[in-house]
Design a protein around this motif. Structure first.
Motif, PDB file in Angstrom:
ATOM      1  N   PHE A  94       0.830  -1.210   0.000  1.00 32.01           N
ATOM      2  CA  PHE A  94       0.000   0.000   0.000  1.00 32.01           C
ATOM      3  C   PHE A  94       0.862   1.256   0.000  1.00 32.01           C
ATOM      4  CE2 PHE A  94      -2.443  -3.345   2.015  1.00 32.01           C
ATOM      5  CZ  PHE A  94      -3.701  -3.214   1.425  1.00 32.01           C
ATOM      6  N   ALA A  95       0.389   2.273  -0.707  1.00 33.72           N
ATOM      7  CA  ALA A  95       0.960   3.623  -0.571  1.00 33.72           C
ATOM      8  C   ALA A  95      -0.056   4.456   0.197  1.00 33.72           C
ATOM      9  CB  ALA A  95       1.222   4.235  -1.942  1.00 33.72           C
ATOM     10  N   ILE A  96       0.441   5.228   1.149  1.00 31.64           N
ATOM     11  CA  ILE A  96      -0.441   6.135   1.891  1.00 31.64           C
ATOM     12  C   ILE A  96       0.056   7.559   1.642  1.00 31.64           C
ATOM     13  CG2 ILE A  96      -1.457   6.726   4.110  1.00 31.64           C
ATOM     14  CD1 ILE A  96      -0.860   3.962   5.140  1.00 31.64           C
ATOM     15  N   ILE A  97      -0.801   8.369   1.032  1.00 36.08           N
ATOM     16  CA  ILE A  97      -0.461   9.756   0.742  1.00 36.08           C
ATOM     17  C   ILE A  97      -1.042  10.603   1.878  1.00 36.08           C
ATOM     18  CG2 ILE A  97      -0.364  11.475  -1.102  1.00 36.08           C
ATOM     19  CD1 ILE A  97       0.311   8.613  -2.067  1.00 36.08           C
ATOM     20  N   VAL A  98      -0.193  11.415   2.503  1.00 37.05           N
ATOM     21  CA  VAL A  98      -0.614  12.136   3.704  1.00 37.05           C
ATOM     22  C   VAL A  98      -0.437  13.639   3.505  1.00 37.05           C
ATOM     23  CG1 VAL A  98      -0.328  12.322   6.211  1.00 37.05           C
ATOM     24  CG2 VAL A  98       0.249  10.174   5.061  1.00 37.05           C
ATOM     25  N   SER A  99      -1.521  14.375   3.729  1.00 36.73           N
ATOM     26  CA  SER A  99      -1.461  15.838   3.628  1.00 36.73           C
ATOM     27  C   SER A  99      -0.868  16.432   4.912  1.00 36.73           C
ATOM     28  CB  SER A  99      -2.873  16.382   3.413  1.00 36.73           C
ATOM     29  OG  SER A  99      -2.905  17.758   3.718  1.00 36.73           O
ATOM     30  N   GLU A 100       0.074  17.371   4.734  1.00 36.44           N
ATOM     31  CA  GLU A 100       0.705  18.015   5.903  1.00 36.44           C
ATOM     32  C   GLU A 100      -0.190  19.095   6.519  1.00 36.44           C
ATOM     33  OE1 GLU A 100       4.278  19.415   4.109  1.00 36.44           O
ATOM     34  OE2 GLU A 100       5.218  17.446   4.124  1.00 36.44           O
ATOM     35  N   TRP A 101      -1.152  19.587   5.764  1.00 37.68           N
ATOM     36  CA  TRP A 101      -2.045  20.624   6.295  1.00 37.68           C
ATOM     37  C   TRP A 101      -2.896  19.999   7.410  1.00 37.68           C
ATOM     38  CZ3 TRP A 101      -1.946  25.605   4.063  1.00 37.68           C
ATOM     39  CH2 TRP A 101      -2.854  26.511   4.631  1.00 37.68           C
ATOM     40  N   ASN A 102      -3.065  20.693   8.521  1.00 38.37           N
ATOM     41  CA  ASN A 102      -3.746  20.133   9.706  1.00 38.37           C
ATOM     42  C   ASN A 102      -3.076  18.828  10.138  1.00 38.37           C
ATOM     43  OD1 ASN A 102      -5.692  22.221   9.754  1.00 38.37           O
ATOM     44  ND2 ASN A 102      -6.942  21.164   8.242  1.00 38.37           N
ATOM     45  N   ASN A 103      -1.763  18.885  10.266  1.00 37.99           N
ATOM     46  CA  ASN A 103      -1.033  17.628  10.495  1.00 37.99           C
ATOM     47  C   ASN A 103      -1.303  17.013  11.872  1.00 37.99           C
ATOM     48  OD1 ASN A 103       0.643  19.567  11.803  1.00 37.99           O
ATOM     49  ND2 ASN A 103       2.295  18.070  11.773  1.00 37.99           N
ATOM     50  N   HIS A 104      -1.824  17.802  12.824  1.00 35.99           N
ATOM     51  CA  HIS A 104      -2.200  17.187  14.112  1.00 35.99           C
ATOM     52  C   HIS A 104      -3.382  16.232  13.913  1.00 35.99           C
ATOM     53  CE1 HIS A 104      -4.820  20.628  13.628  1.00 35.99           C
ATOM     54  NE2 HIS A 104      -5.528  20.309  14.675  1.00 35.99           N
ATOM     55  N   ILE A 105      -4.131  16.433  12.836  1.00 33.66           N
ATOM     56  CA  ILE A 105      -5.239  15.514  12.499  1.00 33.66           C
ATOM     57  C   ILE A 105      -4.733  14.405  11.565  1.00 33.66           C
ATOM     58  CG2 ILE A 105      -7.512  15.334  11.375  1.00 33.66           C
ATOM     59  CD1 ILE A 105      -7.638  17.075  13.884  1.00 33.66           C
ATOM     60  N   THR A 106      -4.015  14.770  10.525  1.00 33.76           N
ATOM     61  CA  THR A 106      -3.643  13.763   9.514  1.00 33.76           C
ATOM     62  C   THR A 106      -2.638  12.743  10.065  1.00 33.76           C
ATOM     63  OG1 THR A 106      -1.949  15.226   8.539  1.00 33.76           O
ATOM     64  CG2 THR A 106      -4.155  15.280   7.565  1.00 33.76           C
ATOM     65  N   GLU A 107      -1.850  13.156  11.066  1.00 34.17           N
ATOM     66  CA  GLU A 107      -0.909  12.210  11.669  1.00 34.17           C
ATOM     67  C   GLU A 107      -1.691  11.075  12.346  1.00 34.17           C
ATOM     68  OE1 GLU A 107       2.144  12.947  10.721  1.00 34.17           O
ATOM     69  OE2 GLU A 107       2.661  10.981  11.504  1.00 34.17           O
ATOM     70  N   ASN A 108      -2.768  11.429  13.031  1.00 35.49           N
ATOM     71  CA  ASN A 108      -3.596  10.397  13.675  1.00 35.49           C
ATOM     72  C   ASN A 108      -4.315   9.526  12.647  1.00 35.49           C
ATOM     73  OD1 ASN A 108      -2.885  11.103  16.251  1.00 35.49           O
ATOM     74  ND2 ASN A 108      -4.608  12.493  16.544  1.00 35.49           N
ATOM     75  N   LEU A 109      -4.699  10.138  11.524  1.00 40.59           N
ATOM     76  CA  LEU A 109      -5.305   9.325  10.455  1.00 40.59           C
ATOM     77  C   LEU A 109      -4.282   8.310   9.956  1.00 40.59           C
ATOM     78  CD1 LEU A 109      -7.158  12.059   8.311  1.00 40.59           C
ATOM     79  CD2 LEU A 109      -8.130  10.582  10.084  1.00 40.59           C
ATOM     80  N   TYR A 110      -3.028   8.782   9.786  1.00 43.72           N
ATOM     81  CA  TYR A 110      -1.976   7.882   9.301  1.00 43.72           C
ATOM     82  C   TYR A 110      -1.755   6.728  10.283  1.00 43.72           C
ATOM     83  CZ  TYR A 110       2.292   5.862   7.704  1.00 43.72           C
ATOM     84  OH  TYR A 110       3.216   4.935   7.290  1.00 43.72           O
TER      85      TYR A 110
END
Ligand code: DLZ
Length: 159
Positions: free
Chosen positions: A24-40
């Motif tokens: 799998f590749a997971i593409i992660v947006s840095e904007w609102n990274n306190h949220i996207t880090e938890n999604l990751y």
């Protein structure tokens, strides 16, 4: 679609296919990274729990949700079983929210229509930060977990 009192990320492991041997590749947006880090974290943990090896998960960071589509397009050239896009768009005072949400959702839709790899829409589109917190490891679960399960199911369908 109402989520008022639901944790949407509960799942029964027995009912989800194994992801053993999948990449799998997971593409992660840095904007609102306190949220996207938890999604990751939610997505990565779920893939590993369901059988994927750590080395078979590749993370690609992009500046904002708008750029998720291009990140996924690049990843689609590298033979992954599925690509997961993770982002968090939070409504502000202008129309920017609508432009980004439309662009990223239609862009990911286009990749699914024209490409051969499933691309998963793991993007939160919330009216305020609390809604995003609630859906990235809070009371409504973690959209990263849901995106990972969707990716596995679509990868199985594509085989
Ligand atoms: C510019 C912008 C704004 C205002 N808000 C968000 C947001 O809530 N979530 C997000 O992921 N990205 C945001 N961006 C950045 C855009 O996605 C994009 O990175 C820039 O417009 C540059 O193309």
């Amino acid at each position: 679609m109402a989520t008022t009192n639901n944790n949407l990320s509960d799942y029964n492991m027995e009912e989800v296919p194994s992801s053993e041997g999948m990449r799998f590749a997971i593409i992660v947006s840095e904007w609102n990274n306190h949220i996207t880090e938890n999604l990751y974290i939610g997505a990565e943990k779920t893939l590993i729990k369901l059988g994927t090896k750590q080395n078979d998960i590749v993370r690609i960071d992009v500046p904002g949700s708008f750029e998720l589509v291009f990140g996924a397009k690049i990843a689609s050239k590298y033979n992954y079983d599925a690509i997961i896009c993770l982002g968090s768009v939070i409504k502000g005072e202008t129309d920017h929210f609508d432009y980004i949400c439309n662009a990223v959702s239609l862009g990911i839709k286009d990749l699914n229509v024209h490409g051969d790899v499933p691309v998963i829409f793991g993007v939160l589109t919330d009216n305020n930060e609390q809604q995003s917190i609630d859906r990235s490891g809070g009371k409504h679960g973690n959209k990263g977990i849901e995106a990972a399960i969707t990716a596995i199911k679509m990868a199985v369908l594509n085989k």
